[in-house]
Design a protein around this motif. Sequence first.
Motif, PDB file in Angstrom:
ATOM      1  N   ARG A   1       1.212  -1.436  -0.053  1.00  0.00           N
ATOM      2  CA  ARG A   1      -0.157  -0.033  -0.507  1.00  0.00           C
ATOM      3  C   ARG A   1       0.353   1.270   0.422  1.00  0.00           C
ATOM      4  N   CYS A   2       2.417   1.279   0.628  1.00  0.00           N
ATOM      5  CA  CYS A   2       2.480   2.515   0.337  1.00  0.00           C
ATOM      6  C   CYS A   2       3.288   2.522  -0.546  1.00  0.00           C
ATOM      7  N   VAL A   3       3.956   1.486  -1.106  1.00  0.00           N
ATOM      8  CA  VAL A   3       3.981   1.946  -2.139  1.00  0.00           C
ATOM      9  C   VAL A   3       3.030   1.790  -3.972  1.00  0.00           C
ATOM     10  N   LEU A   4       2.131   1.487  -3.904  1.00  0.00           N
ATOM     11  CA  LEU A   4       0.560   2.445  -4.433  1.00  0.00           C
ATOM     12  C   LEU A   4       0.842   3.803  -4.115  1.00  0.00           C
ATOM     13  N   THR A   5       0.598   4.388  -2.846  1.00  0.00           N
ATOM     14  CA  THR A   5       0.949   5.465  -2.556  1.00  0.00           C
ATOM     15  C   THR A   5       1.868   6.466  -3.137  1.00  0.00           C
ATOM     16  N   LEU A   6       2.514   5.603  -2.844  1.00  0.00           N
ATOM     17  CA  LEU A   6       3.872   6.956  -3.701  1.00  0.00           C
ATOM     18  C   LEU A   6       3.330   6.948  -4.862  1.00  0.00           C
ATOM     19  N   ALA A   7       3.883   5.405  -5.392  1.00  0.00           N
ATOM     20  CA  ALA A   7       3.270   6.122  -6.987  1.00  0.00           C
ATOM     21  C   ALA A   7       1.973   7.199  -7.615  1.00  0.00           C
ATOM     22  N   PHE A   8       0.799   6.976  -6.667  1.00  0.00           N
ATOM     23  CA  PHE A   8       0.408   8.228  -6.891  1.00  0.00           C
ATOM     24  C   PHE A   8       0.683  10.036  -6.045  1.00  0.00           C
ATOM     25  N   VAL A   9       1.312   9.660  -4.991  1.00  0.00           N
ATOM     26  CA  VAL A   9       1.664  10.932  -4.481  1.00  0.00           C
ATOM     27  C   VAL A   9       3.002  11.337  -5.293  1.00  0.00           C
ATOM     28  N   SER A  10       3.721  10.549  -5.864  1.00  0.00           N
ATOM     29  CA  SER A  10       5.398  11.005  -6.387  1.00  0.00           C
ATOM     30  C   SER A  10       5.084  12.442  -8.168  1.00  0.00           C
ATOM     31  N   PRO A  11       3.789  12.397  -8.708  1.00  0.00           N
ATOM     32  CA  PRO A  11       3.231  13.110  -9.688  1.00  0.00           C
ATOM     33  C   PRO A  11       2.519  14.364  -9.221  1.00  0.00           C
ATOM     34  N   VAL A  12       1.925  14.187  -8.084  1.00  0.00           N
ATOM     35  CA  VAL A  12       1.313  15.273  -7.544  1.00  0.00           C
ATOM     36  C   VAL A  12       2.529  16.648  -6.565  1.00  0.00           C
ATOM     37  N   TYR A  13       3.187  15.509  -6.014  1.00  0.00           N
ATOM     38  CA  TYR A  13       4.528  15.747  -4.924  1.00  0.00           C
ATOM     39  C   TYR A  13       5.371  17.056  -6.738  1.00  0.00           C
ATOM     40  N   GLY A  14       6.121  16.623  -7.503  1.00  0.00           N
ATOM     41  CA  GLY A  14       6.462  17.157  -8.583  1.00  0.00           C
ATOM     42  C   GLY A  14       5.455  18.659  -9.244  1.00  0.00           C
ATOM     43  N   ALA A  15       4.062  17.514  -9.086  1.00  0.00           N
ATOM     44  CA  ALA A  15       3.467  19.000  -9.373  1.00  0.00           C
ATOM     45  C   ALA A  15       3.417  20.115  -8.156  1.00  0.00           C
ATOM     46  N   LEU A  16       2.685  20.189  -7.467  1.00  0.00           N
ATOM     47  CA  LEU A  16       3.050  21.309  -6.170  1.00  0.00           C
ATOM     48  C   LEU A  16       4.159  21.529  -6.055  1.00  0.00           C
ATOM     49  N   LEU A  17       6.076  20.847  -5.748  1.00  0.00           N
ATOM     50  CA  LEU A  17       6.949  21.408  -6.497  1.00  0.00           C
ATOM     51  C   LEU A  17       7.294  22.063  -7.302  1.00  0.00           C
ATOM     52  N   SER A  18       6.691  21.904  -8.737  1.00  0.00           N
ATOM     53  CA  SER A  18       6.638  23.511  -9.490  1.00  0.00           C
ATOM     54  C   SER A  18       5.644  24.458  -8.564  1.00  0.00           C
ATOM     55  N   VAL A  19       4.592  24.318  -8.188  1.00  0.00           N
ATOM     56  CA  VAL A  19       4.374  25.545  -8.110  1.00  0.00           C
ATOM     57  C   VAL A  19       4.690  26.620  -7.121  1.00  0.00           C
ATOM     58  N   ILE A  20       5.027  25.637  -6.112  1.00  0.00           N
ATOM     59  CA  ILE A  20       6.083  26.272  -4.979  1.00  0.00           C
ATOM     60  C   ILE A  20       7.350  26.682  -5.531  1.00  0.00           C
ATOM     61  N   VAL A  21       8.029  26.580  -6.109  1.00  0.00           N
ATOM     62  CA  VAL A  21       8.992  27.569  -6.689  1.00  0.00           C
ATOM     63  C   VAL A  21       8.854  28.314  -7.331  1.00  0.00           C
ATOM     64  N   THR A  22       7.808  28.075  -8.150  1.00  0.00           N
ATOM     65  CA  THR A  22       7.888  29.025  -9.310  1.00  0.00           C
ATOM     66  C   THR A  22       6.793  30.284  -8.493  1.00  0.00           C
ATOM     67  N   PHE A  23       6.464  30.062  -7.273  1.00  0.00           N
ATOM     68  CA  PHE A  23       5.081  30.948  -6.968  1.00  0.00           C
ATOM     69  C   PHE A  23       5.484  32.704  -6.749  1.00  0.00           C
ATOM     70  N   ASP A  24       7.077  32.570  -6.520  1.00  0.00           N
ATOM     71  CA  ASP A  24       7.402  34.067  -6.277  1.00  0.00           C
ATOM     72  C   ASP A  24       7.189  34.743  -7.727  1.00  0.00           C
ATOM     73  N   ARG A  25       7.638  34.249  -8.922  1.00  0.00           N
ATOM     74  CA  ARG A  25       7.884  35.532  -9.638  1.00  0.00           C
ATOM     75  C   ARG A  25       6.263  35.203 -10.581  1.00  0.00           C
TER      76      ARG A  25
END
Length: 186
Positions: A116-140
Amino acid sequence: MTDSSHDGVPDELRLRLRRMALLVRVLIVIGALLAAGCTAWVWVVPGHAHSHVKEAADVDIDQMALHTQVLGGLWTLLPVGIALLALQRLWRLFGEYAQARVFSQRALLALRGFARCVLTLAFVSPVYGALLSVIVTFDRRPGTRELNLQFTSGDFAMLLIGAVLLAIASVMAEAARVAEDNAGFV
């Protein structure tokens, strides 16, 4: 091969299981230390944070404000926490294997929890990258901010491995139940 006096598991198998469990548990400790240490290292050293952001969120950045670095580091705690939980489930599983309790309820629950943790990571990984892109570009300035969503072959592999492990855990649980039922008829 001689049988152990208390549970019918051959001593040779018990020894092999113990050795395998020890090796895997050493790897689990190394993995946990690396996961925590590398995550801290990435977000403490700006150059490493930049390359991590490029890899995880597909965003090119020249500089990163301290608050952005802190938010990125805090957001990274989610996938790292899930990975550490997965390692804890493996620790339990191989603790049971070390005691030659391969089909015990605790072992099967640990295997299911790991899957279940492996499955959760499979779904969290794309969401992690998407929100990280928002975090690092938010000040632009508006119009230059980014939201990048990517699903990689690694995410697919985790999804497949998690699903297979979950299926194996279910089959093993059913086999253990049938064996227990059959033992009651003898």
